[in-house]
Design an enzyme around this catalytic site. Sequence first.
Site, mmCIF file in Angstrom:
data_model
loop_
_atom_site.group_PDB
_atom_site.id
_atom_site.type_symbol
_atom_site.label_atom_id
_atom_site.label_comp_id
_atom_site.label_asym_id
_atom_site.label_seq_id
_atom_site.Cartn_x
_atom_site.Cartn_y
_atom_site.Cartn_z
ATOM 1 N N ASN B 130 2.093 -12.183 4.974
ATOM 2 C CA ASN B 130 1.203 -11.032 4.881
ATOM 3 C C ASN B 130 0.788 -10.610 6.282
ATOM 4 O O ASN B 130 -0.113 -11.198 6.869
ATOM 5 C CB ASN B 130 -0.008 -11.439 4.018
ATOM 6 C CG ASN B 130 -1.021 -10.325 3.854
ATOM 7 O OD1 ASN B 130 -0.853 -9.230 4.386
ATOM 8 N ND2 ASN B 130 -2.070 -10.609 3.112
ATOM 9 N N CYS B 133 -2.784 -7.158 5.789
ATOM 10 C CA CYS B 133 -4.069 -7.043 5.100
ATOM 11 C C CYS B 133 -4.975 -6.085 5.858
ATOM 12 O O CYS B 133 -5.310 -6.325 7.012
ATOM 13 C CB CYS B 133 -4.770 -8.391 4.966
ATOM 14 S SG CYS B 133 -6.376 -8.206 4.163
ATOM 15 N N THR B 196 -1.754 -2.376 0.590
ATOM 16 C CA THR B 196 -2.629 -1.244 0.274
ATOM 17 C C THR B 196 -2.777 -0.273 1.451
ATOM 18 O O THR B 196 -2.584 -0.643 2.604
ATOM 19 C CB THR B 196 -4.017 -1.769 -0.109
ATOM 20 O OG1 THR B 196 -4.469 -2.637 0.929
ATOM 21 C CG2 THR B 196 -3.971 -2.528 -1.419
ATOM 22 N N GLY B 246 3.310 -0.920 -5.623
ATOM 23 C CA GLY B 246 2.359 0.131 -5.299
ATOM 24 C C GLY B 246 2.232 1.085 -6.471
ATOM 25 O O GLY B 246 3.042 1.986 -6.648
ATOM 26 N N GLY B 268 0.689 -4.986 -9.598
ATOM 27 C CA GLY B 268 -0.576 -5.380 -8.984
ATOM 28 C C GLY B 268 -1.771 -4.995 -9.824
ATOM 29 O O GLY B 268 -2.116 -5.652 -10.818
#
Lengths: 273, 307
Positions: B130, B133, B196, B246, B268
């Site tokens: 990741n 974030c 996001t 998404g 998600g």
Amino acid sequence: MTESINPLYNTEAMKHSLRTTIVDNTACGGQWNRLEIEAPEIAAAAGPGAFVQVRAWTGISPLLRRPFSIAGTCGDSLIILVKKVGTGTRIITALDVGAEIEITGPLGTNFSCPGPEQSVFLVAGGVGIAPLRFFIERNPDADCTLFFGARDSSELAVLDDELFENINLKLTTEDGSAGVKGLVTALLAEEMEKSDSAIVLTCGPAPMMKAVAELAAMCDFRCEVSMETYMCCGIGACMGCVVPAAGDASGYLHACTDGPVMDSTMIDWSRIK
Amino acid sequence: MAETDLKVKLRDDVILKNPVLVCSGTFGYGREFSDFMDPGKLGGIFTKAITPEPRAGNPPPRTIETPAGMLNAIGLENVGLDVFVKEKLPYLATLDTAVFINVAGSSEDDYITVVDRLSVEDAVDGFEINISCPNVKSGGIAFGTHPEPAAQLIAALRNITDKLIITKLSPNVTEITDIARAVCDAGTDVLSLVNTFRGMAIDAVAQSPVLGNVVGGLSGPAIKALALYNVYQVSLSVAVPVIGMGGISNGIDAVEFMLAGADAVSIGTANFIHPDAALRVLGEIVEYCESKRIIAIGEIVGKAHRK
Ligand SMILES: Cc1cc2nc3c(=O)[nH]c(=O)nc-3n(C[C@H](O)[C@H](O)[C@H](O)COP(=O)(O)OP(=O)(O)OC[C@H]3O[C@@H](n4cnc5c(N)ncnc54)[C@H](O)[C@@H]3O)c2cc1C
Ligand SMILES: Cc1cc2nc3c(=O)[nH]c(=O)nc-3n(C[C@H](O)[C@H](O)[C@H](O)COP(=O)(O)O)c2cc1C
Ligand code: FES
């Protein structure tokens, strides 16, 4: 399966996600409706304090489910009390009998059971009366006093319910249109002074519960609060629903799994506005 | 008609039994959903981000609904590496599905600590790194917005693990394909996108930001078109498999991502709306494939590309 640090968590209750129907929907004063939803699996597993996540629309707006405390059961149905505050609650309160609704539950922790001789002070702010109503339903022999703080007399219609008939009632309204004018905590303080011991169970706006928790701490009464936060999942997955934890300056509890019902000493009230 | 072959090959030794995964941070550590569905039926699970030490996360409010979407600023709250291994991994190990550990950190060492420790675990099929974030200053985004630091981090991790490395890309960049190519050169096996989009909500009554963290990450149907285009562009510019995510809420959304070039998809925010959303999506993909007489799911991957 859910992990919770709170012994009040109902580990026996299997959670269900149902598509079901509205059995009854009636306005009950103020901006509130009382809904009955057919949900035998949830009604059988639920205990007072537990909540459900509800969705009564298709499409993507509103998006997320909305959480509501279980206010009681009626045969195979669940009762919820819903106050209109926004889009989702307006849709839910306008549903026709027979309309479809999706519901997940029972979720979260339960109020503890009172001991045989124990007095119980129930302190409700507005629609916070919902889980306390369920407590009374499940503990018909308990020695309960219900302190109910309403905005005005229109919100008292919710008390028009045989369940409250044998309960010792203490009413306040903010505008003085019924009961004593002012805040419910003032009445509670008076009553606490007169009493040796009682367990205090409360649900309502955060500032009210904070005041109740402080009073209970002063009198050394055990106090359980039902916390409301924004919730997404309701099942301990999103980490969104945090409540500041006592004794850990940066730590948090999760309202959906460590709550909504928590012993008031678990919470760091200084970090709650 | 024969059933469609749903298998997805991410690497010779990592084959998903179907193309539907669940996104990091939206499916807990799997067990939370076990009353509602069998997580073992999924193609794979991305865990919540793991950091070496436990993290308490951001101050509330952490989430707020927005038009057809939601903002979150969880701040990588997680139980930390040790508790994860002791209390969360054993359940994941019982599932007949691929388990990918979402790894976050504020330094290269943080990532190395987690990847190194979990590389010895049989239950772990790979890592989702990741670097995207948006909610924590030190949450990896420093690595994710420029090609060089991203490539450096992936190269360092490639050195210490043979397990599958999936790099999760941020859409909050000027040119996502530059970063995609850089991490592919550095040795990532797979790309996943998108994380996001940065956004905020303001309370007009209180005249202040809603989120305790001010800025949050936007997810849900609101970002679908944006995510789809990112997947389309990235899949055209790299050779490695791509996992698309998404705003996917149904099987047709998922098929669109695959037509745009995703080899697999991840669900998600939809998990919050229906706890069995991912398996519903899988069922609808199967229906689509049957109606189109598709023999192997890979046939539709990238089919909408106009080169
Ligand atoms: C465990 C729990 C139990 C609850 N029990 C009840 C109940 O028994 N009866 C009842 O009427 N309400 C209850 N609520 C509050 C209820 O969930 C919210 O009022 C509802 O989600 C608002 O949805 P909306 O779409 O109408 O509002 P929105 O359009 O989303 O928002 C309108 C307003 O409501 C506020 N709001 C939104 N979500 C919440 C929330 N989760 N908690 C508090 N305020 C919120 C917003 O800040 C905004 O000011 C409970 C909440 C929780 C977490
Ligand atoms: C509440 C929440 C928490 C998230 N936590 C993480 C995380 O820990 N690590 C990560 O890489 N992505 C995280 N994400 C991003 C998702 O994995 C996913 O990339 C994003 O939500 C887009 O997919 P969606 O629109 O289907 O939700 C989180 C998203 C949400 C909504
Ligand atoms: S609402 Fe998702 S963790 Fe509590």
